[in-house]
Design a protein around this motif. Structure first.
Motif, PDB file in Angstrom:
ATOM      1  N   GLN A 175       7.035  72.865  23.679  1.00 13.95           N
ATOM      2  CA  GLN A 175       5.796  72.325  23.140  1.00 13.95           C
ATOM      3  C   GLN A 175       4.797  73.439  22.851  1.00 13.95           C
ATOM      4  OE1 GLN A 175       5.384  68.995  22.332  1.00 13.95           O
ATOM      5  NE2 GLN A 175       3.607  69.837  21.266  1.00 13.95           N
ATOM      6  N   ASN A 179       3.114  74.239  19.421  1.00 12.82           N
ATOM      7  CA  ASN A 179       1.656  74.339  19.304  1.00 12.82           C
ATOM      8  C   ASN A 179       1.226  75.678  18.734  1.00 12.82           C
ATOM      9  OD1 ASN A 179       1.304  71.791  20.326  1.00 12.82           O
ATOM     10  ND2 ASN A 179       0.893  72.461  22.417  1.00 12.82           N
ATOM     11  N   GLU A 247     -10.868  66.459  22.007  1.00 15.51           N
ATOM     12  CA  GLU A 247     -10.018  67.036  23.041  1.00 15.51           C
ATOM     13  C   GLU A 247     -10.764  67.230  24.356  1.00 15.51           C
ATOM     14  OE1 GLU A 247      -8.132  70.478  21.269  1.00 15.51           O
ATOM     15  OE2 GLU A 247      -6.484  69.177  20.657  1.00 15.51           O
ATOM     16  N   ARG A 359       4.904  62.400  12.771  1.00 12.27           N
ATOM     17  CA  ARG A 359       3.753  63.020  13.449  1.00 12.27           C
ATOM     18  C   ARG A 359       2.518  63.038  12.547  1.00 12.27           C
ATOM     19  NH1 ARG A 359       3.498  68.528  11.992  1.00 12.27           N
ATOM     20  NH2 ARG A 359       5.271  69.257  10.782  1.00 12.27           N
ATOM     21  N   GLU A 362      -0.922  63.461  14.103  1.00 12.98           N
ATOM     22  CA  GLU A 362      -1.109  64.558  15.029  1.00 12.98           C
ATOM     23  C   GLU A 362      -1.914  65.676  14.358  1.00 12.98           C
ATOM     24  OE1 GLU A 362       2.623  65.880  16.548  1.00 12.98           O
ATOM     25  OE2 GLU A 362       3.244  63.883  17.208  1.00 12.98           O
ATOM     26  N   LYS A 363      -2.423  66.584  15.179  1.00 11.11           N
ATOM     27  CA  LYS A 363      -3.178  67.716  14.634  1.00 11.11           C
ATOM     28  C   LYS A 363      -2.290  68.586  13.745  1.00 11.11           C
ATOM     29  CE  LYS A 363      -4.463  69.500  18.459  1.00 11.11           C
ATOM     30  NZ  LYS A 363      -5.010  70.446  19.434  1.00 11.11           N
ATOM     31  N   ALA A 365      -0.870  68.193  11.043  1.00 12.18           N
ATOM     32  CA  ALA A 365       0.280  67.611  10.333  1.00 12.18           C
ATOM     33  C   ALA A 365      -0.044  67.566   8.848  1.00 12.18           C
ATOM     34  CB  ALA A 365       0.587  66.216  10.864  1.00 12.18           C
ATOM     35  N   PHE A 377      -5.815  62.933  12.212  1.00 12.69           N
ATOM     36  CA  PHE A 377      -5.922  63.027  13.675  1.00 12.69           C
ATOM     37  C   PHE A 377      -7.297  62.550  14.133  1.00 12.69           C
ATOM     38  CE2 PHE A 377      -7.510  65.650  17.231  1.00 12.69           C
ATOM     39  CZ  PHE A 377      -6.663  65.202  18.243  1.00 12.69           C
ATOM     40  N   LYS A 380      -7.644  58.700  13.561  1.00 15.64           N
ATOM     41  CA  LYS A 380      -6.936  57.943  14.600  1.00 15.64           C
ATOM     42  C   LYS A 380      -7.755  57.916  15.890  1.00 15.64           C
ATOM     43  CE  LYS A 380      -2.483  57.804  17.088  1.00 15.64           C
ATOM     44  NZ  LYS A 380      -2.876  58.115  18.449  1.00 15.64           N
ATOM     45  N   SER A 381      -8.292  59.061  16.265  1.00 22.20           N
ATOM     46  CA  SER A 381      -9.089  59.148  17.496  1.00 22.20           C
ATOM     47  C   SER A 381     -10.332  58.275  17.413  1.00 22.20           C
ATOM     48  CB  SER A 381      -9.471  60.603  17.765  1.00 22.20           C
ATOM     49  OG  SER A 381      -8.321  61.420  17.892  1.00 22.20           O
TER      50      SER A 381
END
Length: 416
Positions: A175, A179, A247, A359, A362-363, A365, A377, A380-381
Motif C-alpha cells: 500500500q 501511495n 484526512e 478506485r 479514491e485520491k 484516481a 474523492f 464522495k467525502s
C-alpha cells in the motif's frame, strides 16, 4: 503388539502410540478430523503432501467438519505464488477453509495434526516424490496427551500469527508503494496544473503592463483570461486544502435548509457561462414536475459536488460534442418513510476508464492529462459527511457515464 494388521508401540509415560502401517496412519488422521468437536489444526509437510491428501478426500472431510461448526486452519510450506494458486483452487470447493503459508525453509518430512487441543498425530513423509499418499507416508505417532497436543498447538499458533503479521506488513508495504506512486503522479499532475494557469496570468499581466495603448475591449478580454486562470488556480488550492481537512477529519459542515433545484440551476448557469462558444456541449436541467425538494446541507459544499460532477461530464464530452443532463428526483429509502433526494448527472462522453473504475472515488484516481484526481474523492467525502451515498457507472446502451448521489430529504417540500 499386533493389532488390525499393523504394528503399534505404546509409550505409557508419554501416551504415544507409534503406527507403522501407513494406511492405518492416514485412516487415523481422517478419523481424528471426523471426531473433532471444536477445532482442527493441520500443518502439511509440503505442497505435495497437501495435494496428495486432497486427492484422497481430505477437503470433503474438512467440509463436513466445518458444516458441523468445527474451525479448521491449515498451514502449508509454500511461496506466495504457490499458496495463492492453492487458495484459489480450494475456494472453488471450500471457501470456508482458512489456509496460510509458512516459509519454504520449514518444509520437512513431518506433518502435524492437532484435534481439539487434546489429541495429536504426527505423520512422517517417507518419499515426497510419490503421487500416492500411502506410498509417500512413513511412520505415524498418535498421542492423547493434552500437554503434547497443546505444545503442537502452540507451535501452530505461533506460525499462524507470524504469517498473519507478515501478511499485514506486506500489505502495508504494498500500500505504501502504491501511495508513493500515486503521490508522485499527483505531484507531477499538480505541478502541471499549477503551471497551466500561472503561465497565462504572468504572461498576460506582462502584456498589460508593457502595452499602455491597448484599447479597452482588448484589455477586458485579457483580464477575463487572467481571472479565469486565477479561479482555476484557486480551485486547485481549495482542493488540496479540502483533502487535508478530510484526512484530518476537520471538515466542517454549515447545514441549512436548501432548495436543491436552486442549487442545481445556479450551478448549471455558472458552468454554461464558462463553456467556450466553440465547445458543442449542451447542458440540460429540467426540474421534474416543478417539484421543489429540500435537504439539510452545507450549501457551498453541495454546490461544490454538483459543480465537480458537471465540469467532469463536460470535460469528457466536449471533445466529440454531446449532451450533459442533470436530473433531480425524490425516492423512498428501502420502501420506508424516509425519502431521498437523488441527483443524477449523465453524459454522452468517453465513459469511465475500466482501469480507474474500481478506485474512481479514491485520491489521485485519474487517467486524464488534466486534473488532479481529487475532485471525486472530495465529492464522495462531502456526500458521506451528509449521510448520503455517491456512485458511478458506464452507460450500457449509450456512450458516456452516469454519476449520482443521494441525500436524505428534508420534510419541507413544495409543489408549484
Amino acid at each position: 503388539m499386533k493389532n488390525e494388521g499393523y504394528y503399534v508401540m505404546y509409550h505409557e509415560s508419554a501416551n504415544i502410540e507409534i503406527i507403522r502401517n501407513t494406511r492405518a496412519s492416514i485412516k487415523r488422521s481422517f478419523d481424528l478430523v471426523e471426531s473433532a468437536s471444536d477445532e482442527v489444526l493441520r500443518i502439511f509437510s509440503s505442497i505435495n503432501a497437501f495435494r496428495r491428501q486432497a486427492r484422497i478426500g481430505v477437503l470433503h472431510l474438512f467440509k463436513e467438519s466445518i458444516e458441523y461448526g468445527v474451525k479448521i486452519r491449515v498451514l502449508i510450506p509454500a511461496d506466495y505464488q504457490q499458496i495463492t494458486q492453492i487458495i484459489n483452487e480450494v475456494n472453488l470447493v471450500l471457501p470456508e477453509l482458512s489456509i496460510r503459508s509458512v516459509d519454504m525453509s520449514l518444509q520437512n518430512t513431518i506433518g502435524i495434526l492437532v484435534v481439539d487441543r487434546t489429541q495429536s498425530l504426527i505423520i512422517e513423509t517417507k518419499d515426497d516424490t510419490k503421487d500416492n499418499s500411502y506410498d509417500a507416508a512413513g511412520l505415524g505417532a498418535y498421542s492423547d496427551s493434552k500437554p503434547i497436543a497443546l505444545s503442537y498447538a502452540s507451535i501452530f499458533d505461533s506460525l499462524w500469527k507470524q504469517r498473519e503479521l507478515y501478511e499485514k506488513l506486506n500489505e502495508t508495504y504494498e500500500q505504501l508503494k502504491i501511495n508513493n506512486k500515486m503521490q508522485k503522479e499527483f505531484l507531477d499532475i499538480a505541478a502541471h496544473e499549477l503551471r497551466t494557469p500561472i503561465e497565462p496570468i504572468l504572461g498576460l499581466t506582462g502584456v498589460l503592463r508593457s502595452d499602455k495603448t491597448m484599447d479597452r475591449a482588448a484589455v477586458e478580454e485579457l483580464l477575463d483570461v487572467i481571472a479565469r486562470n486565477a479561479k482555476r488556480l484557486q480551485r486547485l488550492a481549495d482542493d488540496i486544502l479540502d483533502v487535508t481537512k478530510i484526512e484530518s477529519q476537520s471538515l466542517e459542515l454549515k447545514k441549512e435548509l436548501i432548495n436543491v433545484n436552486d442549487v442545481i440551476s445556479n450551478t448549471v448557469q455558472e458552468i454554461n457561462n464558462q463553456i467556450d462558444h466553440d465547445v458543442k456541449v449542451e447542458l440540460v436541467f429540467i426540474p421534474r414536475d416543478h417539484d421543489i425538494i429540500f435537504v439539510e446541507a452545507d450549501k457551498a459544499r453541495l454546490t461544490q459536488v454538483i459543480f465537480n460532477l458537471l465540469t467532469n461530464a463536460v470535460k469528457f464530452t466536449k471533445k466529440g460534442g454531446g449532451t450533459v443532463s442533470i436530473t433531480l428526483e425524490e425516492e423512498k429509502k428501502d420502501n420506508g418513510p424516509q425519502k431521498l433526494a437523488v441527483v443524477t448527472v449523465k453524459d454522452s462522453g468517453t465513459g469511465i476508464n475500466q482501469e480507474i473504475l474500481p478506485r474512481l472515488f479514491e485520491k489521485f484516481a485519474s487517467k486524464s492529462s488534466h486534473g488532479t484526481g481529487l475532485g471525486l474523492f472530495i465529492s464522495k467525502s462531502i456526500i458521506e459527511a451528509h449521510g448520503g451515498k455517491i456512485w458511478a457507472k458506464n452507460n450500457t446502451e449509450d456512450k458516456g457515464a452516469t454519476f449520482a448521489f443521494s441525500l436524505p430529504s428534508a420534510k419541507t417540500r413544495v409543489k408549484i
